[in-house]
Design a protein around this motif. Structure first.
Motif, PDB file in Angstrom:
ATOM      1  N   ALA A 202       0.815  -1.217   0.000  1.00 66.96           N
ATOM      2  CA  ALA A 202       0.000   0.000   0.000  1.00 66.96           C
ATOM      3  C   ALA A 202       0.851   1.270   0.000  1.00 66.96           C
ATOM      4  O   ALA A 202       0.349   2.353   0.261  1.00 66.96           O
ATOM      5  N   ALA A 203       2.137   1.132  -0.321  1.00 64.16           N
ATOM      6  CA  ALA A 203       3.027   2.301  -0.361  1.00 64.16           C
ATOM      7  C   ALA A 203       3.173   2.811  -1.790  1.00 64.16           C
ATOM      8  O   ALA A 203       3.233   2.021  -2.727  1.00 64.16           O
ATOM      9  N   GLU A 204       3.211   4.112  -1.917  1.00 66.62           N
ATOM     10  CA  GLU A 204       3.488   4.726  -3.209  1.00 66.62           C
ATOM     11  C   GLU A 204       4.551   5.802  -2.997  1.00 66.62           C
ATOM     12  O   GLU A 204       4.377   6.702  -2.174  1.00 66.62           O
ATOM     13  N   ILE A 205       5.650   5.686  -3.729  1.00 67.44           N
ATOM     14  CA  ILE A 205       6.720   6.677  -3.662  1.00 67.44           C
ATOM     15  C   ILE A 205       6.265   7.907  -4.443  1.00 67.44           C
ATOM     16  O   ILE A 205       5.799   7.796  -5.580  1.00 67.44           O
ATOM     17  N   LEU A 206       6.381   9.058  -3.816  1.00 64.67           N
ATOM     18  CA  LEU A 206       5.948  10.306  -4.433  1.00 64.67           C
ATOM     19  C   LEU A 206       7.155  11.154  -4.830  1.00 64.67           C
ATOM     20  O   LEU A 206       8.012  11.435  -3.997  1.00 64.67           O
ATOM     21  N   LEU A 207       7.195  11.537  -6.074  1.00 64.30           N
ATOM     22  CA  LEU A 207       8.263  12.390  -6.585  1.00 64.30           C
ATOM     23  C   LEU A 207       7.760  13.824  -6.686  1.00 64.30           C
ATOM     24  O   LEU A 207       6.590  14.042  -7.028  1.00 64.30           O
ATOM     25  N   PRO A 208       8.623  14.793  -6.426  1.00 64.12           N
ATOM     26  CA  PRO A 208       8.191  16.185  -6.602  1.00 64.12           C
ATOM     27  C   PRO A 208       7.848  16.451  -8.064  1.00 64.12           C
ATOM     28  O   PRO A 208       8.519  15.948  -8.968  1.00 64.12           O
TER      29      PRO A 208
ATOM     30  N   TRP B 196       8.098  23.654  -8.982  1.00 60.15           N
ATOM     31  CA  TRP B 196       9.307  24.100  -8.283  1.00 60.15           C
ATOM     32  C   TRP B 196       9.106  25.436  -7.581  1.00 60.15           C
ATOM     33  O   TRP B 196       9.654  25.654  -6.504  1.00 60.15           O
ATOM     34  N   GLN B 197       8.282  26.316  -8.150  1.00 59.75           N
ATOM     35  CA  GLN B 197       8.052  27.610  -7.499  1.00 59.75           C
ATOM     36  C   GLN B 197       7.231  27.439  -6.223  1.00 59.75           C
ATOM     37  O   GLN B 197       7.523  28.065  -5.210  1.00 59.75           O
ATOM     38  N   ALA B 198       6.228  26.587  -6.273  1.00 58.97           N
ATOM     39  CA  ALA B 198       5.432  26.308  -5.073  1.00 58.97           C
ATOM     40  C   ALA B 198       6.298  25.650  -4.004  1.00 58.97           C
ATOM     41  O   ALA B 198       6.163  25.943  -2.814  1.00 58.97           O
ATOM     42  N   LEU B 199       7.206  24.786  -4.447  1.00 59.51           N
ATOM     43  CA  LEU B 199       8.126  24.148  -3.502  1.00 59.51           C
ATOM     44  C   LEU B 199       9.018  25.198  -2.843  1.00 59.51           C
ATOM     45  O   LEU B 199       9.244  25.163  -1.634  1.00 59.51           O
ATOM     46  N   ALA B 200       9.500  26.149  -3.624  1.00 59.31           N
ATOM     47  CA  ALA B 200      10.352  27.207  -3.077  1.00 59.31           C
ATOM     48  C   ALA B 200       9.607  28.054  -2.050  1.00 59.31           C
ATOM     49  O   ALA B 200      10.138  28.357  -0.974  1.00 59.31           O
TER      50      ALA B 200
ATOM     51  N   ASP C  67      10.281  28.117   2.045  1.00 61.66           N
ATOM     52  CA  ASP C  67      10.484  29.340   2.805  1.00 61.66           C
ATOM     53  C   ASP C  67       9.588  29.368   4.046  1.00 61.66           C
ATOM     54  O   ASP C  67       9.979  29.888   5.089  1.00 61.66           O
ATOM     55  N   THR C  68       8.418  28.760   3.953  1.00 60.41           N
ATOM     56  CA  THR C  68       7.467  28.736   5.069  1.00 60.41           C
ATOM     57  C   THR C  68       7.835  27.694   6.120  1.00 60.41           C
ATOM     58  O   THR C  68       7.822  27.986   7.318  1.00 60.41           O
ATOM     59  N   VAL C  69       8.182  26.477   5.702  1.00 54.85           N
ATOM     60  CA  VAL C  69       8.426  25.392   6.666  1.00 54.85           C
ATOM     61  C   VAL C  69       9.901  25.204   7.008  1.00 54.85           C
ATOM     62  O   VAL C  69      10.232  24.593   8.023  1.00 54.85           O
ATOM     63  N   GLY C  70      10.791  25.693   6.135  1.00 56.25           N
ATOM     64  CA  GLY C  70      12.216  25.659   6.446  1.00 56.25           C
ATOM     65  C   GLY C  70      12.970  24.389   6.111  1.00 56.25           C
ATOM     66  O   GLY C  70      14.171  24.313   6.330  1.00 56.25           O
ATOM     67  N   ARG C  71      12.283  23.386   5.579  1.00 56.02           N
ATOM     68  CA  ARG C  71      12.947  22.121   5.205  1.00 56.02           C
ATOM     69  C   ARG C  71      12.346  21.614   3.904  1.00 56.02           C
ATOM     70  O   ARG C  71      11.126  21.541   3.770  1.00 56.02           O
ATOM     71  N   VAL C  72      13.202  21.232   2.970  1.00 56.72           N
ATOM     72  CA  VAL C  72      12.717  20.803   1.662  1.00 56.72           C
ATOM     73  C   VAL C  72      11.926  19.494   1.755  1.00 56.72           C
ATOM     74  O   VAL C  72      10.961  19.298   1.010  1.00 56.72           O
ATOM     75  N   ASP C  73      12.307  18.601   2.659  1.00 53.16           N
ATOM     76  CA  ASP C  73      11.556  17.347   2.788  1.00 53.16           C
ATOM     77  C   ASP C  73      10.136  17.618   3.279  1.00 53.16           C
ATOM     78  O   ASP C  73       9.169  17.079   2.732  1.00 53.16           O
ATOM     79  N   ALA C  74      10.005  18.470   4.290  1.00 52.84           N
ATOM     80  CA  ALA C  74       8.675  18.802   4.815  1.00 52.84           C
ATOM     81  C   ALA C  74       7.855  19.560   3.772  1.00 52.84           C
ATOM     82  O   ALA C  74       6.647  19.319   3.624  1.00 52.84           O
ATOM     83  N   ALA C  75       8.519  20.450   3.038  1.00 55.26           N
ATOM     84  CA  ALA C  75       7.821  21.185   1.986  1.00 55.26           C
ATOM     85  C   ALA C  75       7.282  20.230   0.924  1.00 55.26           C
ATOM     86  O   ALA C  75       6.143  20.375   0.467  1.00 55.26           O
TER      87      ALA C  75
END
Length: 128
Positions: free
Chosen positions: A68-74, A79-83, A87-95
């Motif tokens: 039941a696992a699915e690997i999610l890729l950005p 990329w702009q929403a990720l940026a 900036d809001t959460v401070g960590r790219v993994d959490a973002a």
């Protein structure tokens, strides 16, 4: 063929907790696995970050290979929403986790809900 529904996205803290045999995380994953055509999402950036901390790599492999696992890729187009989210959460993994949850219309399972406090309404978060 229909694509399974992602019910919840695990962030790095949830993946680490699974690696440490958290009953709370295990129960959530079992509930998702019991639903027809449902999966839990594992953002690749969260997996990479968790792999640096989890000492039981076999358990991490078990999680990744779960039926039941699915690997999610950005999404490269996001990329702009990720940026902005970074900036809001401070960590790219959490973002990446919270963006995946927003895009998929589900929640992030986390042991660090405060990390997402800067997102409107505290973000789509379920704390364990």
């Amino acid at each position: 063929m229909t694509h399974p529904t992602v019910r919840i996205v695990l962030d790095t803290s949830a993946i680490i907790a699974f690696g440490r045999e958290s009953i709370d995380v295990g129960e959530v994953l079992a509930e998702v696995a019991d639903e027809d055509d449902c999966v839990f999402g594992l953002p690749v950036l969260c997996l990479a970050e968790a792999a640096r901390v989890v000492t039981d790599q076999d358990r991490l492999t078990l999680l990744v290979q779960h039926r039941a696992a699915e690997i999610l890729l950005p999404d490269p187009d996001s990329w702009q929403a990720l940026a902005v989210t970074l900036d809001t959460v401070g960590r790219v993994d959490a973002a990446s986790a919270v963006l995946a949850a927003i895009d998929l219309g589900c929640d992030v399972l986390t042991g660090q809900p405060g990390l997402y406090g800067g997102i409107a309404g505290g973000g789509p978060v379920i704390a364990f």
